[in-house]
Design a protein around this motif. Structure first.
Motif, PDB file in Angstrom:
ATOM      1  N   ASN A   1       0.991  -0.852  -0.100  1.00  0.00           N
ATOM      2  CA  ASN A   1      -0.051   0.267  -0.149  1.00  0.00           C
ATOM      3  C   ASN A   1       0.718   0.973  -0.106  1.00  0.00           C
ATOM      4  O   ASN A   1       2.438   1.471  -0.021  1.00  0.00           O
ATOM      5  N   LEU A   2       0.256   2.256   0.018  1.00  0.00           N
ATOM      6  CA  LEU A   2       0.613   3.346   0.076  1.00  0.00           C
ATOM      7  C   LEU A   2       1.539   3.916   1.260  1.00  0.00           C
ATOM      8  O   LEU A   2       2.314   5.330   1.571  1.00  0.00           O
ATOM      9  N   HIS A   3       1.729   3.339   2.494  1.00  0.00           N
ATOM     10  CA  HIS A   3       2.847   3.404   3.596  1.00  0.00           C
ATOM     11  C   HIS A   3       3.271   2.514   3.262  1.00  0.00           C
ATOM     12  O   HIS A   3       4.620   2.167   4.427  1.00  0.00           O
ATOM     13  N   GLY A   4       3.962   1.770   2.296  1.00  0.00           N
ATOM     14  CA  GLY A   4       4.923   0.629   1.815  1.00  0.00           C
ATOM     15  C   GLY A   4       4.608  -0.412   2.355  1.00  0.00           C
ATOM     16  O   GLY A   4       5.812  -1.371   2.781  1.00  0.00           O
ATOM     17  N   GLU A   5       3.616  -1.022   3.236  1.00  0.00           N
ATOM     18  CA  GLU A   5       3.221  -2.291   4.068  1.00  0.00           C
ATOM     19  C   GLU A   5       2.937  -3.252   2.903  1.00  0.00           C
ATOM     20  O   GLU A   5       1.380  -2.932   1.999  1.00  0.00           O
ATOM     21  N   CYS A   6       2.719  -4.234   3.406  1.00  0.00           N
ATOM     22  CA  CYS A   6       2.999  -5.455   2.628  1.00  0.00           C
ATOM     23  C   CYS A   6       1.948  -5.905   1.721  1.00  0.00           C
ATOM     24  O   CYS A   6       1.015  -6.208   3.526  1.00  0.00           O
ATOM     25  N   LEU A   7       0.820  -6.411   0.808  1.00  0.00           N
ATOM     26  CA  LEU A   7      -0.491  -6.474   1.188  1.00  0.00           C
ATOM     27  C   LEU A   7      -0.668  -8.221   0.521  1.00  0.00           C
ATOM     28  O   LEU A   7      -1.304  -8.844   0.838  1.00  0.00           O
ATOM     29  N   GLN A   8       0.098  -8.210  -0.411  1.00  0.00           N
ATOM     30  CA  GLN A   8       0.666  -9.495  -0.531  1.00  0.00           C
ATOM     31  C   GLN A   8       1.788  -9.861  -1.709  1.00  0.00           C
ATOM     32  O   GLN A   8       2.471  -8.873  -2.389  1.00  0.00           O
ATOM     33  N   ARG A   9       2.265 -11.387  -1.250  1.00  0.00           N
ATOM     34  CA  ARG A   9       3.320 -11.652  -1.800  1.00  0.00           C
ATOM     35  C   ARG A   9       2.516 -12.371  -3.192  1.00  0.00           C
ATOM     36  O   ARG A   9       1.719 -13.125  -2.556  1.00  0.00           O
ATOM     37  N   ILE A  10       3.837 -13.037  -3.994  1.00  0.00           N
ATOM     38  CA  ILE A  10       3.135 -13.015  -4.975  1.00  0.00           C
ATOM     39  C   ILE A  10       4.351 -14.540  -4.596  1.00  0.00           C
ATOM     40  O   ILE A  10       5.053 -14.404  -5.985  1.00  0.00           O
ATOM     41  N   PRO A  11       4.333 -15.619  -4.323  1.00  0.00           N
ATOM     42  CA  PRO A  11       5.166 -16.856  -3.858  1.00  0.00           C
ATOM     43  C   PRO A  11       5.325 -17.422  -5.802  1.00  0.00           C
ATOM     44  O   PRO A  11       3.952 -18.241  -6.701  1.00  0.00           O
ATOM     45  N   ALA A  12       5.813 -18.345  -6.580  1.00  0.00           N
ATOM     46  CA  ALA A  12       6.023 -19.126  -7.664  1.00  0.00           C
ATOM     47  C   ALA A  12       5.684 -20.005  -7.275  1.00  0.00           C
ATOM     48  O   ALA A  12       5.943 -20.731  -6.061  1.00  0.00           O
ATOM     49  N   PRO A  13       4.261 -20.741  -7.853  1.00  0.00           N
ATOM     50  CA  PRO A  13       3.165 -21.966  -7.297  1.00  0.00           C
ATOM     51  C   PRO A  13       4.562 -22.485  -7.639  1.00  0.00           C
ATOM     52  O   PRO A  13       4.043 -24.426  -7.425  1.00  0.00           O
ATOM     53  N   THR A  14       5.174 -22.757  -8.486  1.00  0.00           N
ATOM     54  CA  THR A  14       5.875 -24.129  -9.322  1.00  0.00           C
ATOM     55  C   THR A  14       6.938 -23.299  -9.712  1.00  0.00           C
ATOM     56  O   THR A  14       7.503 -22.182  -9.675  1.00  0.00           O
ATOM     57  N   ALA A  15       8.154 -24.127 -10.000  1.00  0.00           N
ATOM     58  CA  ALA A  15       9.227 -23.765 -10.922  1.00  0.00           C
ATOM     59  C   ALA A  15       8.799 -23.694 -12.552  1.00  0.00           C
ATOM     60  O   ALA A  15       7.418 -23.917 -12.823  1.00  0.00           O
ATOM     61  N   GLY A  16       9.675 -22.484 -12.791  1.00  0.00           N
ATOM     62  CA  GLY A  16       9.686 -22.728 -14.212  1.00  0.00           C
ATOM     63  C   GLY A  16      10.155 -20.680 -14.772  1.00  0.00           C
ATOM     64  O   GLY A  16      10.970 -20.636 -13.734  1.00  0.00           O
ATOM     65  N   ILE A  17      10.096 -20.422 -16.109  1.00  0.00           N
ATOM     66  CA  ILE A  17      10.694 -19.784 -16.408  1.00  0.00           C
ATOM     67  C   ILE A  17       9.102 -18.656 -16.827  1.00  0.00           C
ATOM     68  O   ILE A  17       7.846 -18.513 -17.078  1.00  0.00           O
ATOM     69  N   VAL A  18       9.218 -16.607 -16.348  1.00  0.00           N
ATOM     70  CA  VAL A  18       9.033 -16.216 -16.481  1.00  0.00           C
ATOM     71  C   VAL A  18       8.743 -15.604 -17.872  1.00  0.00           C
ATOM     72  O   VAL A  18       9.653 -15.405 -18.685  1.00  0.00           O
TER      73      VAL A  18
END
Ligand SMILES: [Zn+2]
Length: 320
Positions: free
Chosen positions: A279-296
């Motif tokens: 958010n605009l206070h810099g607080e984490c709202l969501q992390r997005i971990p890779a669900p599997t190994a792979g190529i972006v």
């Protein structure tokens, strides 16, 4: 000209022709520009579309320049080029149509009496696709996203695989299936070959991408023997394998600001954090971990995000 009356064979050979296909949908007049280059000698037809999404410009420029640079006198066959098939979205600078909110790449085979996007899909499938010996749909990542410069194909179709390799993109993406509603699902339903192309996008046309698109067009004209010579395609650097349905991207769960930790073509491990929405206070709202190994293969580059926006897409490597 109404698309129902379009017969490319009625146009004189050895010449360039340009005109609009004109029809009405839900009371809205639609005009699709067409550039038809009729070779002096009969042969096969390469069909190319761009701006299925209105914020993707590499293909538009490629087609406009190709149409003036091709010499019909030396062509054995035709190039049927549609630089902007989603005019309302193109003029609005948006991915989807402002006329009906629909994504043109999800509504094939369309309907003649439907909304503007549905009617465009219908007439492309009915009036343009039957003439194709090979179809290329020129996309890019558009305003908000980033993708590697690539050619994608449906792996069960050998002529499409050959075309993807002949195009000469640095990345080739094989798909085990082709979800419905796309230009390519309509082409494959007709038993025809086709590929799509992506690039970095961002509303900027990178000269390297433009050069790859342009060379790709000439390569495919050679593959179809419309032009003399053989395709000049360097070996691809990555051959990717996986579903290409970007509707299944990892999405933002909140409105916020995206702090990305990966770039396209990065290899990631399962659980590795791809980025965070704060958010605009810099607080984490969501992390997005890779669900599997792979190529972006897709990242969001426009850092302001709304809940539901696509952020990342992972795929695998083709192990032949
Ligand atoms: Zn697109």
């Amino acid at each position: 000209m109404h698309p129902g009356n379009f017969h490319p064979g009625a146009f004189p050979r050895g010449a360039r022709h340009h005109f609009d296909l004109e029809f009405e949908a839900a009371g809205v007049p639609i005009q699709l520009p067409v550039l038809l280059i009729r070779g002096a000698a009969p042969g096969r037809t390469l069909v190319v579309t761009a701006a299925v999404h209105g914020d993707e410009y590499e293909g538009v420029r490629t087609i406009l320049e190709l149409a003036s640079d091709l010499d019909p006198a030396v062509m054995t066959g035709d190039a049927l080029l549609l630089p902007v098939v989603n005019p309302a979205a193109f003029w609005a600078g948006t991915r989807t149509s402002p006329l009906d909110g629909l994504n043109l790449a999800r509504v094939f085979l369309g309907r003649p009496d439907g909304s503007p996007s549905e009617a465009i899909a219908y007439w492309l499938d009915q009036a343009i696709f039957p003439h194709s010996d090979l179809y290329v749909d020129l996309h890019s990542a558009g305003l908000h996203l980033m993708m590697p410069t690539l050619a994608g194909y449906y792996m069960a179709d050998e002529p499409s695989r050959r075309a993807a390799f002949a195009f000469g993109a640095p990345v080739i993406w094989a798909h085990p299936d082709m979800p419905p509603g796309r230009t390519l699902s309509a082409i494959y339903a007709r038993g025809k070959a086709g590929i799509y192309v992506e690039a970095r996008g961002g509303a900027r046309i990178h000269p390297e991408d433009l050069a790859i698109y342009r060379r790709g067009m000439f390569n495919l004209l050679r593959l179809l023997e419309i032009l003399d010579g053989v395709p000049d395609a360097p070996p691809c650097r990555y051959h990717l394998l996986g579903g290409g349905n970007l509707d299944h991207s990892l999405v933002s769960s909140h409105d916020g600001f995206l702090l990305s930790e990966v770039r396209v073509l990065d290899r990631v491990t399962a659980g590795q954090n791809l980025g965070s929405v704060v958010n605009l206070h810099g607080e984490c709202l969501q992390r997005i971990p890779a669900p599997t190994a792979g190529i972006v293969v897709l990242t969001r580059e426009y850092p302001v995000v709304r809940a539901g926006d696509p952020l990342y897409f992972l795929t695998g490597l083709y192990e032949a």
